[in-house]
Design an enzyme around this catalytic site. Structure first.
Site, PDB file in Angstrom:
ATOM      1  N   SER A 199      21.548 -74.248  14.277  1.00 11.98           N
ATOM      2  CA  SER A 199      21.029 -72.913  14.576  1.00 11.98           C
ATOM      3  C   SER A 199      22.163 -71.881  14.577  1.00 11.98           C
ATOM      4  O   SER A 199      23.293 -72.177  14.955  1.00 11.98           O
ATOM      5  CB  SER A 199      20.369 -72.933  15.955  1.00 11.98           C
ATOM      6  OG  SER A 199      19.894 -71.651  16.274  1.00 11.98           O
ATOM      7  N   CYS A 243      23.192 -71.239  25.189  1.00 17.80           N
ATOM      8  CA  CYS A 243      24.042 -70.148  24.701  1.00 17.80           C
ATOM      9  C   CYS A 243      25.035 -69.818  25.821  1.00 17.80           C
ATOM     10  O   CYS A 243      24.620 -69.584  26.954  1.00 17.80           O
ATOM     11  CB  CYS A 243      23.204 -68.923  24.338  1.00 17.80           C
ATOM     12  SG  CYS A 243      24.265 -67.517  23.899  1.00 17.80           S
TER      13      CYS A 243
HETATM   14  O1  RRO Z   1      24.112 -65.614  19.515  1.00 18.49           O
HETATM   15  C1  RRO Z   1      25.131 -66.100  20.049  1.00 18.49           C
HETATM   16  O2  RRO Z   1      26.061 -65.410  20.474  1.00 18.49           O
HETATM   17  C2  RRO Z   1      25.249 -67.555  20.262  1.00 18.49           C
HETATM   18  C3  RRO Z   1      24.202 -68.379  20.608  1.00 18.49           C
HETATM   19 BR1  RRO Z   1      22.462 -67.788  20.707  1.00 18.49          BR
HETATM   20  C4  RRO Z   1      24.436 -69.752  20.902  1.00 18.49           C
HETATM   21  O3  RRO Z   1      23.537 -70.538  21.225  1.00 18.49           O
HETATM   22  N1  RRO Z   1      25.696 -70.209  20.807  1.00 18.49           N
HETATM   23  C5  RRO Z   1      26.721 -69.399  20.469  1.00 18.49           C
HETATM   24  O4  RRO Z   1      27.867 -69.877  20.391  1.00 18.49           O
HETATM   25  N2  RRO Z   1      26.477 -68.090  20.177  1.00 18.49           N
END
Ligand code: RRO
Length: 307
Positions: A23, A132
């Protein structure tokens, strides 16, 4: 799907090979996802999407570290309603590849609502971003507390019949404790792990480089941490694990399989090797299996745990 030793069954999802797009990387549009599938990915996880849109943090949002990247994107996304338009295009672009919808929320109810919409739109599974590292009131703030995590998983499980994966954070004392809480609450699988809390400072300005000051480290620098997290988790739970963290080549991937992962997610390595990294990793796993006289990936999952 042609029978092959690379095929894996992941909580009911049939993957042609055990490489999965992580993701947050190229998972927004039909074009980028199609490109990753052309590069050989056996499944795809979309960028995390919530109920409402978020702009994300101001630039700089990414900084190069030795052997990795530190990001603080701040969950930029258009919100589920808008994103579903693109999701339908993604479904059409990759009809034969399992599509896992990554979601985040600010409460168990919100996770359940978004999961329901994702499943109704044709997601083959959902991945709960409960990890996150740097957005307030969601992500790891939910996934670091076993009770809150369990509540989220239970509510999501009650709202969807598709497999539910929980993506967990390494920024905790014991990732295996949280894995156990997620599985007891009904999670069908786990993604181990999200990024490691990190930062970089500019010595000229004497200031943190990222606008958010702290972010999450990914890439080869975190591989040994991720491998240990998978190993610990495999000792405690019986559901399939997708290993994630610093996988660049087939040897990294095989290490994760031996530690207990049933599949591997790849993200940062795309920026180093291009989208064909999936095909190269998968072919390398196949050569390893043949060379060691194994027939199927599952025969080596967790093999390093024997005493
Ligand atoms: O969007 C982000 O800053 C981010 C997310 Br959602 C995540 O799950 N892990 C990350 O390192 N950055």
């Amino acid at each position: 799907m042609r029978e092959s030793g690379l095929m894996v069954n992941l909580a009911g999802l049939q993957l042609a090979n055990p490489t999965v797009l992580a993701s947050g990387v190229l998972g927004y549009s039909a074009e980028t996802v199609e490109n990753v599938v052309k590069g050989g990915a056996g499944a795809v996880v979309t960028k995390s999407v919530g109920l409402k849109s978020r702009e994300g943090y101001a630039n700089p949002t990414v900084v190069q570290a030795s052997c990795g990247l530190i990001n603080a994107m701040g969950l930029p996304n258009p919100g589920i309603k808008e994103y579903l338009k693109e999701f339908h295009r993604i479904k059409v672009a990759i009809p034969n590849v399992p599509l896992i919808f990554s979601i985040y929320g600010y409460s168990a109810e919100e996770y359940a609502t978004i999961a329901g919409e994702a499943a109704a739109a044709g997601a083959d599974a959902v991945e709960l971003n409960v990890s996150c590292p740097h957005v307030k009131d969601t992500g790891s703030e939910i996934g670091q507390c076993p009770e809150t995590l369990a509540e989220v998983v239970k509510k999501v499980k009650a709202s969807v019949s598709r497999p539910v994966f929980a993506k967990l954070s390494p920024n905790v004392t014991s990732i295996a404790d949280l894995a156990e809480a997620a599985v007891e609450a009904g999670a069908n699988g786990l993604t181990i792990m999200n990024t490691v809390k990190a930062m970089a400072i500019d010595v000229e300005t004497a200031m943190p480089i990222l606008s958010n000051r702290v972010g999450g480290l990914s890439g080869p620098a975190v591989k040994p941490v991720a491998l240990r997290c998978v190993y610990d988790t495999y000792e405690r739970v019986k559901v399939p694990i997708m290993g994630c963290g610093g996988i660049v080549d087939w040897r990294d991937a095989v290490e994760f399989l031996l530690a207990g992962a049933s599949a591997v997610q790849i993200g940062t390595a795309i920026s180093l090797k291009g989208p064909s990294v999936f095909r190269r990793v998968a072919s390398g796993i196949e050569r390893y299996l043949t060379g060691k006289h194994f027939e199927k990936v599952e025969e080596i999952v967790g093999l390093s745990h024997r005493r």
